[in-house]
Design a protein around this motif. Sequence first.
Motif, short mmCIF file in Angstrom:
data_model
loop_
_atom_site.label_atom_id
_atom_site.label_comp_id
_atom_site.label_asym_id
_atom_site.label_seq_id
_atom_site.Cartn_x
_atom_site.Cartn_y
_atom_site.Cartn_z
N GLN A 39 -34.72 53.47 134.95
CA GLN A 39 -35.93 53.31 135.75
C GLN A 39 -36.95 52.56 134.93
OE1 GLN A 39 -37.44 56.93 137.43
NE2 GLN A 39 -38.70 55.81 138.90
N PRO A 40 -37.13 51.27 135.22
CA PRO A 40 -38.15 50.49 134.51
C PRO A 40 -39.54 51.00 134.88
CG PRO A 40 -36.54 49.06 135.58
CD PRO A 40 -36.34 50.43 136.12
N PRO A 41 -40.53 50.75 134.05
CA PRO A 41 -41.89 51.21 134.35
C PRO A 41 -42.37 50.69 135.69
CG PRO A 41 -41.74 50.41 132.10
CD PRO A 41 -40.44 50.08 132.75
N GLY A 42 -42.83 51.59 136.54
CA GLY A 42 -43.38 51.19 137.82
C GLY A 42 -42.35 50.79 138.86
N LEU A 81 -30.11 42.92 123.98
CA LEU A 81 -31.21 43.59 124.67
C LEU A 81 -32.34 42.62 125.00
CD1 LEU A 81 -31.20 46.86 122.62
CD2 LEU A 81 -31.17 46.78 125.12
N LYS A 82 -32.93 42.86 126.18
CA LYS A 82 -34.04 42.05 126.66
C LYS A 82 -35.22 42.97 126.96
CE LYS A 82 -30.74 39.06 129.07
NZ LYS A 82 -30.35 38.48 130.40
N PRO A 83 -36.42 42.43 126.92
CA PRO A 83 -37.58 43.29 127.25
C PRO A 83 -37.46 43.94 128.62
CG PRO A 83 -38.32 41.28 126.19
CD PRO A 83 -36.84 41.12 126.42
N GLU A 84 -36.81 43.26 129.55
CA GLU A 84 -36.65 43.85 130.89
C GLU A 84 -35.65 44.99 130.93
OE1 GLU A 84 -36.50 40.61 130.06
OE2 GLU A 84 -34.95 39.54 131.20
N ASP A 85 -34.99 45.27 129.81
CA ASP A 85 -34.14 46.46 129.73
C ASP A 85 -34.95 47.71 129.45
OD1 ASP A 85 -31.62 44.50 128.04
OD2 ASP A 85 -31.63 45.16 130.13
N VAL A 88 -36.54 54.19 131.31
CA VAL A 88 -35.92 55.48 131.01
C VAL A 88 -34.49 55.44 131.54
CG1 VAL A 88 -36.01 57.97 131.32
CG2 VAL A 88 -38.14 56.65 131.15
N TYR A 89 -33.57 55.77 130.68
CA TYR A 89 -32.14 55.73 131.04
C TYR A 89 -31.65 57.14 131.32
CZ TYR A 89 -31.79 50.80 129.95
OH TYR A 89 -31.95 49.44 129.98
N TYR A 90 -31.00 57.25 132.46
CA TYR A 90 -30.50 58.55 132.92
C TYR A 90 -28.99 58.53 133.06
CZ TYR A 90 -35.35 59.34 134.44
OH TYR A 90 -36.71 59.50 134.48
N GLY A 112 -33.21 62.15 130.89
CA GLY A 112 -33.50 60.75 130.59
C GLY A 112 -33.87 60.53 129.14
N THR A 113 -33.58 59.33 128.67
CA THR A 113 -33.97 58.95 127.31
C THR A 113 -34.66 57.59 127.40
OG1 THR A 113 -33.18 58.62 125.04
CG2 THR A 113 -31.71 57.87 126.79
N PRO A 114 -35.86 57.46 126.83
CA PRO A 114 -36.62 56.22 126.98
C PRO A 114 -36.15 55.14 126.02
CG PRO A 114 -37.90 57.82 125.75
CD PRO A 114 -36.63 58.50 126.14
N VAL A 115 -36.12 53.92 126.54
CA VAL A 115 -35.77 52.74 125.75
C VAL A 115 -36.89 51.72 125.91
CG1 VAL A 115 -34.17 50.81 125.52
CG2 VAL A 115 -33.29 53.12 125.97
N THR A 116 -37.38 51.23 124.79
CA THR A 116 -38.39 50.18 124.81
C THR A 116 -37.88 49.01 123.99
OG1 THR A 116 -40.18 51.80 124.96
CG2 THR A 116 -40.78 49.57 124.28
#
Length: 119
Positions: A39-42, A81-85, A88-90, A112-116
């Motif tokens: 789930q990308p931000p927003g 990896l790209k910024p658009e990745d 939060v990964y579930y 979920g685990t967050p990825v930035t």
Amino acid sequence: QVQVAESGGGLVQAGGSLRLSCTASGSSFSVDHTDWYRQPPGKQREWVAGMPGSGVTSVTGRFTVSRDKAKNAVNLEIDSLKPEDTGVYYCNIRGLGNLRGTLIPFDKWGQGTPVTVSS
């Protein structure tokens, strides 16, 4: 009762790779399918990759799902990896629980685990 947990998220640089892990705990259950979503931000949650319970590995573009039998885990590896990745990964696991001889389907999500991904 089956519980699902993800791990491995964090801050990574674009172009790198990352491995996330999904583990299921509980007693007397079998897995029909394991899927990874993010789930990308927003934005809404979206499917990333998945694998049947009997599978060993599955590749969907930059995403590889693989089974780690030793750790009883299903991993998601993300390459290039790209910024658009970022998101939060579930992990979602569907299967059958055995409750005193009765098979009961379950559909469980982890927290979920967050990825930035930084550019």
